[in-house]
Design a protein around this motif. Structure first.
Motif, mmCIF file in Angstrom:
data_model
loop_
_atom_site.group_PDB
_atom_site.id
_atom_site.type_symbol
_atom_site.label_atom_id
_atom_site.label_comp_id
_atom_site.label_asym_id
_atom_site.label_seq_id
_atom_site.Cartn_x
_atom_site.Cartn_y
_atom_site.Cartn_z
ATOM 1 N N ALA A 174 -7.690 -73.522 132.377
ATOM 2 C CA ALA A 174 -8.787 -73.335 133.332
ATOM 3 C C ALA A 174 -9.751 -74.520 133.276
ATOM 4 N N THR A 175 -10.025 -74.985 132.066
ATOM 5 C CA THR A 175 -10.911 -76.139 131.906
ATOM 6 C C THR A 175 -10.326 -77.374 132.592
ATOM 7 N N MET A 176 -9.027 -77.613 132.374
ATOM 8 C CA MET A 176 -8.380 -78.764 133.023
ATOM 9 C C MET A 176 -8.387 -78.620 134.543
ATOM 10 N N ALA A 177 -8.161 -77.396 135.033
ATOM 11 C CA ALA A 177 -8.156 -77.171 136.477
ATOM 12 C C ALA A 177 -9.530 -77.477 137.070
ATOM 13 N N LEU A 178 -10.577 -77.011 136.407
ATOM 14 C CA LEU A 178 -11.933 -77.253 136.904
ATOM 15 C C LEU A 178 -12.327 -78.726 136.785
ATOM 16 N N GLU A 179 -11.851 -79.393 135.738
ATOM 17 C CA GLU A 179 -12.101 -80.843 135.604
ATOM 18 C C GLU A 179 -11.438 -81.595 136.741
ATOM 19 N N SER A 180 -10.229 -81.173 137.114
ATOM 20 C CA SER A 180 -9.512 -81.864 138.194
ATOM 21 C C SER A 180 -10.220 -81.682 139.535
ATOM 22 N N LEU A 181 -11.075 -80.654 139.631
ATOM 23 C CA LEU A 181 -11.869 -80.445 140.841
ATOM 24 C C LEU A 181 -13.160 -81.263 140.829
ATOM 25 N N GLY A 182 -13.401 -81.983 139.739
ATOM 26 C CA GLY A 182 -14.541 -82.888 139.676
ATOM 27 C C GLY A 182 -15.739 -82.389 138.900
ATOM 28 N N PHE A 183 -15.634 -81.230 138.242
ATOM 29 C CA PHE A 183 -16.755 -80.711 137.468
ATOM 30 C C PHE A 183 -16.803 -81.382 136.099
ATOM 31 N N LYS A 184 -17.997 -81.505 135.543
ATOM 32 C CA LYS A 184 -18.192 -82.112 134.223
ATOM 33 C C LYS A 184 -17.794 -81.125 133.130
ATOM 34 N N LYS A 185 -17.270 -81.666 132.015
ATOM 35 C CA LYS A 185 -16.762 -80.837 130.928
ATOM 36 C C LYS A 185 -17.841 -79.931 130.324
ATOM 37 N N ASP A 186 -19.061 -80.462 130.124
ATOM 38 C CA ASP A 186 -20.117 -79.634 129.533
ATOM 39 C C ASP A 186 -20.533 -78.498 130.461
ATOM 40 N N ALA A 187 -20.561 -78.759 131.774
ATOM 41 C CA ALA A 187 -20.896 -77.705 132.731
ATOM 42 C C ALA A 187 -19.805 -76.630 132.754
ATOM 43 N N ILE A 188 -18.553 -77.058 132.649
ATOM 44 C CA ILE A 188 -17.429 -76.116 132.629
ATOM 45 C C ILE A 188 -17.519 -75.221 131.403
ATOM 46 N N GLN A 189 -17.824 -75.819 130.247
ATOM 47 C CA GLN A 189 -17.922 -75.031 129.023
ATOM 48 C C GLN A 189 -19.026 -73.988 129.121
ATOM 49 N N LYS A 190 -20.171 -74.352 129.730
ATOM 50 C CA LYS A 190 -21.260 -73.391 129.918
ATOM 51 C C LYS A 190 -20.816 -72.264 130.848
ATOM 52 N N ALA A 191 -20.118 -72.626 131.916
ATOM 53 C CA ALA A 191 -19.698 -71.635 132.902
ATOM 54 C C ALA A 191 -18.654 -70.675 132.334
ATOM 55 N N LEU A 192 -17.773 -71.164 131.472
ATOM 56 C CA LEU A 192 -16.697 -70.329 130.933
ATOM 57 C C LEU A 192 -17.067 -69.641 129.617
ATOM 58 N N LEU A 193 -18.278 -69.868 129.136
ATOM 59 C CA LEU A 193 -18.702 -69.272 127.881
ATOM 60 C C LEU A 193 -18.645 -67.745 127.960
ATOM 61 N N GLY A 194 -17.857 -67.139 127.081
ATOM 62 C CA GLY A 194 -17.740 -65.688 127.030
ATOM 63 C C GLY A 194 -16.762 -65.086 128.024
ATOM 64 N N ALA A 195 -16.214 -65.899 128.917
ATOM 65 C CA ALA A 195 -15.267 -65.391 129.910
ATOM 66 C C ALA A 195 -13.908 -65.154 129.257
ATOM 67 N N THR A 196 -13.188 -64.145 129.752
ATOM 68 C CA THR A 196 -11.854 -63.843 129.238
ATOM 69 C C THR A 196 -10.921 -63.577 130.407
ATOM 70 N N GLY A 197 -9.634 -63.625 130.123
ATOM 71 C CA GLY A 197 -8.640 -63.337 131.153
ATOM 72 C C GLY A 197 -7.594 -64.419 131.229
ATOM 73 N N ASP A 198 -6.737 -64.299 132.259
ATOM 74 C CA ASP A 198 -5.707 -65.315 132.442
ATOM 75 C C ASP A 198 -6.318 -66.534 133.133
ATOM 76 N N THR A 199 -5.505 -67.564 133.334
ATOM 77 C CA THR A 199 -5.997 -68.829 133.871
ATOM 78 C C THR A 199 -6.677 -68.661 135.230
ATOM 79 N N SER A 200 -6.033 -67.940 136.152
ATOM 80 C CA SER A 200 -6.608 -67.815 137.498
ATOM 81 C C SER A 200 -7.936 -67.063 137.472
ATOM 82 N N THR A 201 -8.036 -66.031 136.639
ATOM 83 C CA THR A 201 -9.296 -65.284 136.517
ATOM 84 C C THR A 201 -10.393 -66.187 135.972
ATOM 85 N N LEU A 202 -10.057 -66.983 134.966
ATOM 86 C CA LEU A 202 -11.042 -67.894 134.376
ATOM 87 C C LEU A 202 -11.501 -68.949 135.375
ATOM 88 N N VAL A 203 -10.580 -69.475 136.172
ATOM 89 C CA VAL A 203 -10.940 -70.485 137.174
ATOM 90 C C VAL A 203 -11.885 -69.876 138.209
#
Length: 185
Positions: A146-175
């Motif tokens: 999910a992190t790699m998918a969001l990075e490929s969309l142009g989001f910054k790694k630190d912002a992605i980590q904040k957004a996904l903090l505490g999230a669970t599920g499969d890849t599509s749910t996380l994205v």
């Protein structure tokens, strides 16, 4: 390039082993962690070969993550094989990943041969060191994808980590979760 070696141990010290491979004996430098994990006479090691003007050195590892860690720190300017092996002897790959993630300079300074400047440089250059096969979280594979998918969309790694903090599920749910939260950030 030699990437692996299998043979019978002729001599074992904390920092090296002599491996007999069909009558040819190789000296393979190892970390203390690898030395401690060698229990049998016959051994198979993952190897990094370092060729210099005055030497052809083999560095052996029982664990691929430890080899990856060694190879990664060697790419840093000012870190040679001796310091790389000292890092591998001081930390397991999982512990090293935590030290890098928490940017703990004082822990890194405990390694022989690393001072405050070198520790800071290592932490800056290894900001995204990740251990393969880390089993701490059941959905770590999905989280990484999910992190790699969001990075490929142009989001910054630190912002992605904040957004996904505490999230669970499969890849599509996380994205999907990540995209919802990233739109608000």
């Amino acid at each position: 390039m030699i990437v692996g070696i299998e043979g019978t141990i002729e001599r074992k010290d904390p920092t090296f082993v002599h491996l007999n491979v069909n009558g040819l004996i190789y000296e393979v430098l190892v970390s203390i962690n690898t030395s401690n994990s060698i229990q049998e006479k016959k051994v198979k090691l993952f190897v990094t070969q370092v060729i210099r003007e005055d030497a052809n050195l083999l560095f052996g590892f029982m664990d691929t993550n430890e080899k990856k860690m060694f190879d990664t720190v060697l790419k840093i300017n000012g870190v040679g094989p001796k310091v790389g092996l000292a890092i591998c002897s001081t930390f397991t790959p999982e512990t090293f990943a935590k030290v890098v993630a928490s940017k703990d300079v004082s822990m890194l300074k405990r390694v022989p041969g690393i001072g405050p400047k070198a520790a800071s440089r290592i932490l800056v250059e290894l900001a995204d060191f990740i251990v393969d096969g880390n089993e701490e979280s059941a959905n770590s594979g999905a989280m990484g994808e999910a992190t790699m998918a969001l990075e490929s969309l142009g989001f910054k790694k630190d912002a992605i980590q904040k957004a996904l903090l505490g999230a669970t599920g499969d890849t599509s749910t996380l994205v999907k979760e990540g995209l919802k939260k990233l739109q608000r950030l």
